[in-house]
Design a protein around this motif. Sequence first.
Motif, mmCIF file in Angstrom:
data_model
loop_
_atom_site.group_PDB
_atom_site.id
_atom_site.type_symbol
_atom_site.label_atom_id
_atom_site.label_comp_id
_atom_site.label_asym_id
_atom_site.label_seq_id
_atom_site.Cartn_x
_atom_site.Cartn_y
_atom_site.Cartn_z
ATOM 1 N N GLY A 133 48.981 39.362 47.358
ATOM 2 C CA GLY A 133 49.630 38.202 46.758
ATOM 3 C C GLY A 133 48.636 37.197 46.204
ATOM 4 O O GLY A 133 48.846 36.637 45.126
ATOM 5 N N ILE A 134 47.544 36.951 46.918
ATOM 6 C CA ILE A 134 46.515 36.028 46.424
ATOM 7 C C ILE A 134 45.876 36.586 45.159
ATOM 8 O O ILE A 134 45.636 35.853 44.194
ATOM 9 N N LEU A 137 48.383 36.170 42.371
ATOM 10 C CA LEU A 137 48.467 34.751 42.019
ATOM 11 C C LEU A 137 47.276 34.325 41.166
ATOM 12 O O LEU A 137 47.418 33.516 40.243
ATOM 13 N N ASN A 138 46.117 34.892 41.447
ATOM 14 C CA ASN A 138 44.920 34.643 40.653
ATOM 15 C C ASN A 138 45.144 35.068 39.203
ATOM 16 O O ASN A 138 44.834 34.328 38.267
ATOM 17 N N ILE A 140 48.103 35.631 37.652
ATOM 18 C CA ILE A 140 49.195 34.846 37.053
ATOM 19 C C ILE A 140 48.714 33.447 36.683
ATOM 20 O O ILE A 140 49.043 32.933 35.605
ATOM 21 N N ASP A 141 47.927 32.827 37.544
ATOM 22 C CA ASP A 141 47.407 31.485 37.265
ATOM 23 C C ASP A 141 46.533 31.486 36.018
ATOM 24 O O ASP A 141 46.642 30.584 35.182
#
Length: 183
Positions: A133-134, A137-138, A140-141
């Motif tokens: 997930g991290i 998220l990296n 996607i960010d």
Amino acid sequence: MILKSLIAVFILLTTVPLDSFSQQIKADTITINLRPDGYKDPKKATILSAIVPGAGQIYNGKAWKVPILYGGFATNIYFIDFNDRRYKALKQALFQLDRQEPNDFPNLNRDGLVRQVNFWRRNRDLNYFLFIGIYALNIIDAQVDAHLSSFDVSDDLSFRFEPSFETLTAGGSIFGLSMKINF
């Protein structure tokens, strides 16, 4: 004589660039850039961030996010290791209990050891999903930040009230107050 002619042609061809024999036409071109200043390519940011976590954030000019990202990775790796060590210790104690050997957890019966083994294994496995997930998220960010990099966020975003006067087609007029948004 023919040999001398061939040698002369060969030397001529190797020393004179071929572009001099062709007709050169230069056309004036106009380049129109439809991208605003400060435009970041979302595809490039996504690929960079997928290959090396944090590279997309650096490309977008948000390098302050990289220590937070790697701090999340390091914390998650620590908890994966911690949960794995507890899981293995309790699993070993369960095997020792089944073989009637003394173990490191004498206060827990078999049911308690089984619950603890399942608890620490589940925590370890959930941390693996958190790691994924991290990482997601990296990516996607980086992509969202690249998409939003060209939006105007200047201080000129404001409301303004002005008097309004309109003439009606039926023969009258209206006075009022209008609210205008500047952006």
